[in-house]
Design an enzyme around this catalytic site. Structure first.
Site, short mmCIF file in Angstrom:
data_model
loop_
_atom_site.label_atom_id
_atom_site.label_comp_id
_atom_site.label_asym_id
_atom_site.label_seq_id
_atom_site.Cartn_x
_atom_site.Cartn_y
_atom_site.Cartn_z
CB SER A 48 -0.97 -0.05 1.19
OG SER A 48 -2.02 0.86 1.02
CG ASP A 162 -4.41 -1.92 0.20
OD1 ASP A 162 -3.43 -2.53 0.67
OD2 ASP A 162 -4.68 -0.74 0.48
#
Length: 324
Positions: A48, A162
């Site tokens: 991320s 993600d």
């Protein structure tokens, strides 16, 4: 303290940069402290926002990223949110992607001077995907594509979002890439410390007790954008927006996964900036976040440098590794 490049020689150092949305600016401070101590990781894996900072570090663009972060204001943050009324995410992510391309260009991961990998999750299968080849911007965008907020990214025919859903602090990636000593940065230690059980004795008897937002109407889509901004970012301190609810829930899940992964494959050193009171969308607070990251790293530097020196002088020393 001697300014020794501990990454040289036989001992390969890995740095695992965890996810945490805006809190990721603290990674910049951690890297600054490591640099000052002469500690330069050979391998960086990021999830991320950790992938964003890690990619810029390996590409030699950390200074530019820090300048960009420090110049962000609330208004500028909103300017990067290209709201999407249809599709698979509230934000398309094109503006952020273009900003990254301006900084990183068409750089390919395999051409970068140090090993770098971004972690993502494949939609449908839930597979953990390690992006260690190909366009670095595509890899980073896939790694931070928060489900429901950012549109997923297609890489080599696979739709990805993600990586924090599968590997929030990618220690295992550093190990697999050959790191013999792994430093991990956990941005959500305050979430780990708040997991208690509460007994709720009152629930609203009707929807009348829940605050309702007044309708927004305007021409040319202005009202719709205002509504999306308000719903995404919240209407006040006591009324969380969609982003707060989604990201907070996401980070609670992320924390549980991180605990499990780290228990099976612990890092050799953990840096945990104290970020209580900083929201996950407070991208405009870069100066404070960078400082907190640097302070957290400085707390560990003396012990860290001592351990690295011992390992460096005794390259035959084995590091116990248990893969989950």
């Amino acid at each position: 303290m001697a300014n020794t490049h501990f990454g040289a020689g036989k001992l390969k150092i890995g740095l695992a940069l965890g996810g945490g949305a805006a809190r990721g600016w603290a990674h910049i401070g951690v890297l600054r402290a490591l640099h000052k101590a002469g500690i330069h990781p050979d391998i960086i894996a990021g999830t991320s926002i950790g992938a964003v900072v890690g990619a810029c570090e390996v590409a030699g663009q950390l200074d530019d990223l820090e300048l960009f972060a420090r110049e962000l204001t609330r208004r500028r943050v909103l300017g990067y949110l290209d709201f999407n009324l249809s599709g698979t995410g509230l934000i398309t992510g094109h503006r952020l992607g273009e900003r990254l391309r301006k900084q990183l260009g068409d750089t390919r991961i395999e051409d970068m001077p140090r090993r770098f990998t971004a972690v993502a999750t494949e939609i449908g299968t839930g597979h953990e995907v390690w992006l260690s080849r190909g366009n670095v911007v595509d890899a980073v965008r896939a790694s931070y594509a928060l489900p429901g907020v950012f549109r997923p990214v297609k890489v080599d025919g696979r739709w990805l979002f993600d990586g924090a859903l599968v590997n929030p602090i990618p220690v295992s990636v550093c190990r697999a890439l050959g790191a013999r000593y792994v430093i991990a940065v956990n941005l959500n230690i305050d979430i780990s410390n708040r997991g208690t059980i509460s007994n709720i004795s009152h629930m609203p008897e009707s929807d009348q007790e829940m605050e309702e937002a007044p309708p927004v109407t305007a021409k040319n889509g202005v009202g719709v954008r205002q509504l999306l901004q308000r719903q995404l970012l919240g209407r006040g301190e006591d009324v969380p927006g969609i982003s707060t609810v989604m990201v907070d829930a996401f980070n609670i899940v992320q924390d549980r996964i991180a605990r499990s992964r780290l228990a099976g494959d612990p890092p050799d050193s953990m840096i945990s900036p104290r970020l209580h009171g900083i929201g996950l969308f407070d991208f405009h607070r870069a100066e404070e976040l960078i400082q907190r990251g640097e302070v957290a790293a400085q707390r560990e530097i003396e012990d860290l440098a001592r351990e690295l020196d011992v390992r460096h002088q005794a390259p035959g020393t084995q590091v116990a590794v248990v893969h989950s």
